[in-house]
Scaffold this motif. Structure first.
Motif, PDB file in Angstrom:
ATOM      1  N   SER A   1       0.865  -1.179   0.000  1.00 38.04           N
ATOM      2  CA  SER A   1       0.000   0.000   0.000  1.00 38.04           C
ATOM      3  C   SER A   1       0.898   1.223   0.000  1.00 38.04           C
ATOM      4  CB  SER A   1      -0.919   0.017   1.230  1.00 38.04           C
ATOM      5  OG  SER A   1      -0.154   0.001   2.430  1.00 38.04           O
ATOM      6  N   GLY A   2       0.385   2.323  -0.512  1.00 40.66           N
ATOM      7  CA  GLY A   2       1.213   3.523  -0.581  1.00 40.66           C
ATOM      8  C   GLY A   2       0.403   4.737  -0.939  1.00 40.66           C
ATOM      9  N   GLN A   3       1.076   5.867  -1.094  1.00 46.40           N
ATOM     10  CA  GLN A   3       0.426   7.115  -1.450  1.00 46.40           C
ATOM     11  C   GLN A   3       1.295   7.893  -2.418  1.00 46.40           C
ATOM     12  OE1 GLN A   3       1.258   8.586   2.952  1.00 46.40           O
ATOM     13  NE2 GLN A   3       0.529  10.296   1.726  1.00 46.40           N
ATOM     14  N   SER A   4       0.631   8.698  -3.249  1.00 43.13           N
ATOM     15  CA  SER A   4       1.351   9.501  -4.226  1.00 43.13           C
ATOM     16  C   SER A   4       2.215  10.542  -3.516  1.00 43.13           C
ATOM     17  CB  SER A   4       0.367  10.202  -5.167  1.00 43.13           C
ATOM     18  OG  SER A   4      -0.415   9.256  -5.861  1.00 43.13           O
ATOM     19  N   VAL A   5       3.409  10.759  -4.033  1.00 45.42           N
ATOM     20  CA  VAL A   5       4.333  11.726  -3.451  1.00 45.42           C
ATOM     21  C   VAL A   5       3.928  13.125  -3.907  1.00 45.42           C
ATOM     22  CG1 VAL A   5       6.734  12.507  -3.350  1.00 45.42           C
ATOM     23  CG2 VAL A   5       6.208  10.051  -3.360  1.00 45.42           C
ATOM     24  N   ASP A   6       3.547  13.996  -2.958  1.00 42.55           N
ATOM     25  CA  ASP A   6       3.179  15.370  -3.292  1.00 42.55           C
ATOM     26  C   ASP A   6       4.382  16.289  -3.084  1.00 42.55           C
ATOM     27  OD1 ASP A   6       3.392  15.715  -0.533  1.00 42.55           O
ATOM     28  OD2 ASP A   6       1.223  15.721  -0.199  1.00 42.55           O
ATOM     29  N   ALA A   7       4.164  17.588  -3.234  1.00 43.22           N
ATOM     30  CA  ALA A   7       5.264  18.552  -3.177  1.00 43.22           C
ATOM     31  C   ALA A   7       5.947  18.557  -1.810  1.00 43.22           C
ATOM     32  CB  ALA A   7       4.754  19.946  -3.527  1.00 43.22           C
ATOM     33  N   ASP A   8       5.157  18.519  -0.739  1.00 43.09           N
ATOM     34  CA  ASP A   8       5.739  18.534   0.600  1.00 43.09           C
ATOM     35  C   ASP A   8       6.574  17.286   0.867  1.00 43.09           C
ATOM     36  OD1 ASP A   8       4.601  20.987   1.150  1.00 43.09           O
ATOM     37  OD2 ASP A   8       2.802  20.119   2.082  1.00 43.09           O
ATOM     38  N   MET A   9       6.046  16.126   0.454  1.00 40.42           N
ATOM     39  CA  MET A   9       6.787  14.886   0.650  1.00 40.42           C
ATOM     40  C   MET A   9       8.059  14.880  -0.184  1.00 40.42           C
ATOM     41  SD  MET A   9       3.509  12.285   0.566  1.00 40.42           S
ATOM     42  CE  MET A   9       4.515  10.817   0.524  1.00 40.42           C
TER      43      MET A   9
END
Length: 461
Positions: free
Chosen positions: A268-276
């Motif tokens: 499982s995971g999440q999309s990398v946004d600008a803050d990350m």
């Protein structure tokens, strides 16, 4: 089971080629229009009429917010015929057709009508609701059927001219034109289809589903599937399933599979946004940060851990879980995929084996008998394969309700519930659940997990 011939499969997959596209260079070329292209491609696009018989119940409690669920099996079951209308594309000379699952899935009778008005019965060889694709075989069809060739959908560019061919609203075969307006669209199409899509502004209306999206050379680049709309009409945002996934469906159909098997990531995971991205030292957002891994995940086997970022699969960037699974599915089971990952601030490439989710522990599916407190309920042990099918959390364990049965449905059980205990007796597997239900008296308390929430159900039979 009817199977694809190796010759037909080789013919279809060998034709996955990149098109040499160009813009019109003269007034004469502009005046020619698309007529020669349509004349060549249209015979391979078919109309599909499917029907299935379902049992419905007319209950006096229908519409009541409380009693309609409590008495949903109340009333006499009556057979009802449901009809669906859509389109399909012939992919080989021996009558292999691709369409949408929502057009032909669960159908008891399928009729395929060609552009020249010939009709053939058809049967589904392989279907998958999640991808919204189905492979059909025309019955008693000649061996020289008109068909389209598949283009490598990874070579498609935004701005290319395309034609959508299908049977919208049942008015007959219709052609609409537009351009490819977007790539790598995931999670945007309504309905059962989940995954990765090409986006086009060529009108795709009801009945176009399963039809062809072709380039200006007449090669198939996608299977039209959905529109994004608020009014019910085409608003210029349509979606097509890329041909690279269609090719994998043909491969599995040729192998005799009746359901599509996709590689299992167990992650499982999440999309990398600008803050990350900033916190990770990346120069731009992109990729998927792993948040969880199943203990049997092939990604764990090659050394990945929570906090690592998957940037690309086989050189193709991925930004969502749907894109990653699409790329792994296109690579195919039994092969390996090269993952470009960011680990401890260093970019590296890891090769991961593409395998189906393991069936460990065994499902040991049981259907409770007449002596059970809740008869005719189907239960299975949870394993990675069940987790993938039911879309359960990676850490899910125990016993899942595959079918609550008539009594189970009346007391509020649903398909996908995890049964934790019966009258205080824990149910870690199907055998213990079956025993607990057999010895339960008339007063029953069920501990159930649903959507991550713990529920206690108390009732008297």
């Amino acid at each position: 089971m009817i199977r694809l011939t190796l010759a037909a499969l080789s013919l279809a997959l060998a034709s996955v080629v990149a098109a040499d596209t160009k813009v019109p260079t003269s007034q004469l070329e502009i005046q020619l229009g698309f007529a020669p292209l349509v004349k060549e491609a249209a015979p391979a696009v078919v109309n599909i009429y499917a029907k299935r018989v379902v049992e419905t119940r007319q209950s006096p409690f229908q519409g009541d917010p409380f009693f309609q669920n409590l008495f949903r099996d109340f009333g006499t079951a009556r057979p009802q015929v449901q009809n669906s209308l859509g389109s399909g594309v012939i992919l080989s000379g021996d009558g292999i057709v691709v369409s949408n699952y929502h057009v032909v899935g669960m159908a008891t009778d399928i009729r395929v009508v060609l552009n020249d008005r010939r009709e053939f019965a058809a049967r589904v060889l392989l279907g998958d609701q999640q991808s919204d694709l189905a492979i059909l075989q025309l019955i008693d069809a000649p061996r020289d059927m008109p068909h389209l060739t598949l283009r490598d959908s990874d070579t498609v560019n935004v701005g290319e001219l395309v034609l959508a061919i299908g049977n919208p609203f049942g008015v007959g075969q219709t052609v609409s034109s537009g351009i490819v307006s977007g790539l790598a669209r995931s999670g945007t199409a309504a309905g059962a289809g989940q995954g990765y899509f090409l986006q086009t502004d060529a009108p795709i209306n009801p009945g176009n589903s399963g039809g062809a999206l072709i380039d200006i050379n007449g090669d198939l680049i996608g299977i039209n599937t959905r529109i994004l709309t608020r009014s019910g009409g085409s608003n210029g945002i349509g979606f097509a399933i890329p041909t690279n996934l269609v090719a994998q469906f043909m491969t599995q159909a040729a192998a005799g599979n009746d359901s599509f098997m996709r590689p299992w990531a167990g992650a499982s995971g999440q999309s990398v946004d600008a803050d990350m991205a900033e916190s990770l030292g990346m120069d731009r957002p992109g990729g998927i940060m792993i948040s969880g891994l199943h203990e049997a995940s092939p990604l764990r086997t090659v050394g990945l851990a929570p906090g690592d970022v998957i940037l690309a699969v086989d050189g193709q960037p991925v930004n969502t879980g749907s894109e990653m699974i699409f790329r792994m599915s296109v690579a195919g089971l039994g092969s390996e995929a090269d993952l470009t990952v960011l680990q401890n601030g260093q970019e590296k490439i890891l090769s991961v084996a593409l395998t189906p989710p393991p069936e460990v522990p065994a499902r040991d599916t049981v259907t409770t008998g007449r002596r059970s407190a809740i008869p005719e309920m189907t239960l299975s042990n949870i394993n990675p394969a069940v987790i993938a099918e039911a879309r359960l959390p990676l850490g899910a364990t125990g016993v899942i309700v595959q079918d609550p049965g008539q009594i189970g449905g009346r007391v509020g059980l649903r398909r996908g519930d995890i049964l934790r205990a019966v009258n205080g007796d824990e149910t870690p597997d199907t055998k213990s659940a079956e025993r607990a239900l057999r010895k339960a008296g008339s007063r029953i308390t069920l501990a159930v997990e649903r959507g991550g929430q713990q529920i206690l159900m108390r009732f008297r039979l």
